[in-house]
Design a protein around this motif. Structure first.
Motif, mmCIF file in Angstrom:
data_model
loop_
_atom_site.group_PDB
_atom_site.id
_atom_site.type_symbol
_atom_site.label_atom_id
_atom_site.label_comp_id
_atom_site.label_asym_id
_atom_site.label_seq_id
_atom_site.Cartn_x
_atom_site.Cartn_y
_atom_site.Cartn_z
ATOM 1 N N UNK A 1 0.826 -1.207 0.000
ATOM 2 C CA UNK A 1 0.000 0.000 0.000
ATOM 3 C C UNK A 1 0.862 1.259 0.000
ATOM 4 N N UNK A 2 1.982 1.223 0.701
ATOM 5 C CA UNK A 2 2.881 2.386 0.694
ATOM 6 C C UNK A 2 3.400 2.654 -0.717
ATOM 7 N N UNK A 3 3.717 1.605 -1.443
ATOM 8 C CA UNK A 3 4.162 1.786 -2.832
ATOM 9 C C UNK A 3 3.046 2.412 -3.666
ATOM 10 N N UNK A 4 1.806 2.009 -3.405
ATOM 11 C CA UNK A 4 0.686 2.606 -4.116
ATOM 12 C C UNK A 4 0.575 4.095 -3.804
ATOM 13 N N UNK A 5 0.721 4.451 -2.509
ATOM 14 C CA UNK A 5 0.646 5.861 -2.126
ATOM 15 C C UNK A 5 1.777 6.668 -2.760
ATOM 16 N N UNK A 6 2.930 6.024 -2.966
ATOM 17 C CA UNK A 6 4.069 6.687 -3.601
ATOM 18 C C UNK A 6 3.949 6.683 -5.125
ATOM 19 N N UNK A 7 2.829 6.192 -5.659
ATOM 20 C CA UNK A 7 2.560 6.116 -7.100
ATOM 21 C C UNK A 7 3.534 5.193 -7.825
ATOM 22 N N UNK A 8 4.064 4.193 -7.093
ATOM 23 C CA UNK A 8 4.943 3.188 -7.703
ATOM 24 C C UNK A 8 4.115 1.921 -7.890
ATOM 25 N N UNK A 9 3.288 1.905 -8.927
ATOM 26 C CA UNK A 9 2.373 0.788 -9.144
ATOM 27 C C UNK A 9 3.098 -0.518 -9.413
ATOM 28 N N UNK A 10 4.227 -0.465 -10.107
ATOM 29 C CA UNK A 10 4.968 -1.686 -10.413
ATOM 30 C C UNK A 10 5.462 -2.355 -9.128
ATOM 31 N N UNK A 11 6.013 -1.561 -8.222
ATOM 32 C CA UNK A 11 6.499 -2.144 -6.958
ATOM 33 C C UNK A 11 5.342 -2.673 -6.125
ATOM 34 N N UNK A 12 4.244 -1.936 -6.082
ATOM 35 C CA UNK A 12 3.073 -2.392 -5.340
ATOM 36 C C UNK A 12 2.566 -3.718 -5.901
ATOM 37 N N UNK A 13 2.471 -3.799 -7.224
ATOM 38 C CA UNK A 13 2.028 -5.036 -7.868
ATOM 39 C C UNK A 13 2.951 -6.191 -7.515
ATOM 40 N N UNK A 14 4.253 -5.948 -7.586
ATOM 41 C CA UNK A 14 5.232 -7.019 -7.330
ATOM 42 C C UNK A 14 5.105 -7.528 -5.895
#
Length: 385
Positions: free
Chosen positions: A294-307
């Motif tokens: 979720x933190x990756x999503x908040x940081x707009x890093x969708x690829x990391x969030x997905x991974x």
């Protein structure tokens, strides 16, 4: 008996706006009142981007006092106040700093409908959560009252500088414009069946109708479940040596300050400590993995969030959890949603291949998920760099 319909669309004006809630009102207004209500006749009350919580409360009390069936359509933006961390419906003047004073507490909705007859009130909800509210939803359900049927969705924050649309509610309105209203559970299922891949990570609200009076008493009602078919993340692990200050509070503060790397580093430290103490597949460790997603999503890093969500799903499966386990399905659905936000073609192809293999094992509750991934992958392959 005539029914009553409340159409409430609310979202902030200016840069705090995440969703153009009022854009659904013309579509809903084109539906005959009787179809909106599911009764022979109905009265409709409309509130478009209201300014004051008290003005909304007045309308809530007025419709709550009506004797017949009540159907409430709510499109808007969910926010948390910074003092009590309670959910609110953001209104036109709401900013992150003024939620407590300018937004409508969600508990007011619950309380105003509390004394209505069981089975007489239906809420159809299409909300977009801000970052704080989305984090809150990890460990809380949005309580709309035990006597009310509640169907809808809560979507995560849209991409930066993007104003989303109330797609679920517009789909509901489109179905109703046919002139026939199916049973509310069927209406909800039809609407979700028409939404695209962006909705795979949504929190889905499904609270069935309360019982109605029958000879000899009340018909039995299913257990109260103010939650989505894919439940929230397990509650925060409780350990006796946790520091006095909840690390979740520190992480939230870092996110609010834009210090996304600091927030992830703190969550990673707790994830590593939980892994050493309890194992990589423990709920304690997986909780912090999901926080990092979720933190990756908040940081707009969708690829990391997905991974990260893909890794969580694989870890749960390897540990022996069933492919139809709610926690596994939730992880794959969240990965699917984040994959849809990845704009780099190379990353999208790599993650899509991993997602497709997982979707073959974990199709989820909505039909067509695997087919959606395969179709998107074909389109990616056919698109030049």
């Amino acid at each position: 008996m005539p029914g009553t319909v409340l159409l409430l669309a609310a979202s902030p004006v200016g840069k705090s706006r995440l969703v153009d809630a009022a854009s659904v009102l013309p579509v809903l207004a084109a539906v005959p009142p009787a179809v909106l209500s599911g009764t022979e006749t109905a009265n409709v009350v409309e509130l478009a981007d209201p300014l004051e919580p008290q003005a909304v409360l007045t309308r809530l009390r007025a419709v709550a006092a009506t004797p017949g069936p009540l159907t409430v359509f709510i499109a808007g933006q969910l926010a948390l106040d910074r003092r009590q961390h309670l959910p609110h419906l953001a209104l036109a003047r709401t900013t992150p700093a003024t939620v407590r004073y300018t937004a409508l507490p969600w508990q007011w909705i619950r309380e105003e409908f509390r004394l209505r007859s069981p089975g007489s009130t239906t809420l159809l909800v299409d909300l977009h959560a801000d970052a704080d509210a989305w984090g809150w939803l990890r460990t809380h359900a949005l309580d709309s009252g035990r006597n009310n049927a509640v169907f809808g969705r809560i979507a995560p924050p849209p991409s930066r500088r993007t104003v989303a649309g109330p797609a679920y509610m517009k789909t509901i309105a489109t179905i109703l414009r046919s002139g026939w209203r199916p049973p509310v559970e069927q209406l909800h299922q039809q609407a979700f069946g028409r939404l695209g891949p962006d909705a795979y990570g949504d929190v889905v609200l499904t609270v069935p109708p309360a019982p109605v009076a029958v000879p000899g008493g009340f018909a039995p009602r299913p257990a109260y479940r103010p939650e989505q078919p894919r439940p929230h993340t397990p509650e925060r692990p409780k350990t006796p040596d946790r520091p006095q200050e909840d690390p979740h509070v520190q992480i939230t503060a870092a996110v609010q300050a834009g210090r996304h790397q600091d927030a992830d580093a703190l969550a990673l430290a707790h994830e590593q400590a939980a892994t050493r103490a309890h194992g990589v597949a423990s709920e304690q460790a997986l909780h912090w993995s999901e926080v990092r997603a979720d933190l990756a999503m908040f940081a707009r890093d969708s690829a990391r969030s997905c991974r990260i969500w893909l890794t969580v799903a694989e870890t749960r499966l390897t540990a022996g959890q069933s492919p139809d386990s709610p926690t596994v399905e939730k992880a794959v659905d969240r990965a699917h949603h984040q994959w849809g936000q990845v704009r780099d073609k190379t990353q999208a192809q790599e993650l899509g291949a991993l997602l497709a293999r997982l979707r073959a094992r974990v199709p989820g509750r909505r039909p067509g998920a695997l087919e959606n991934v395969e179709k998107q992958l074909r389109e990616l392959q056919a698109t030049p760099f």
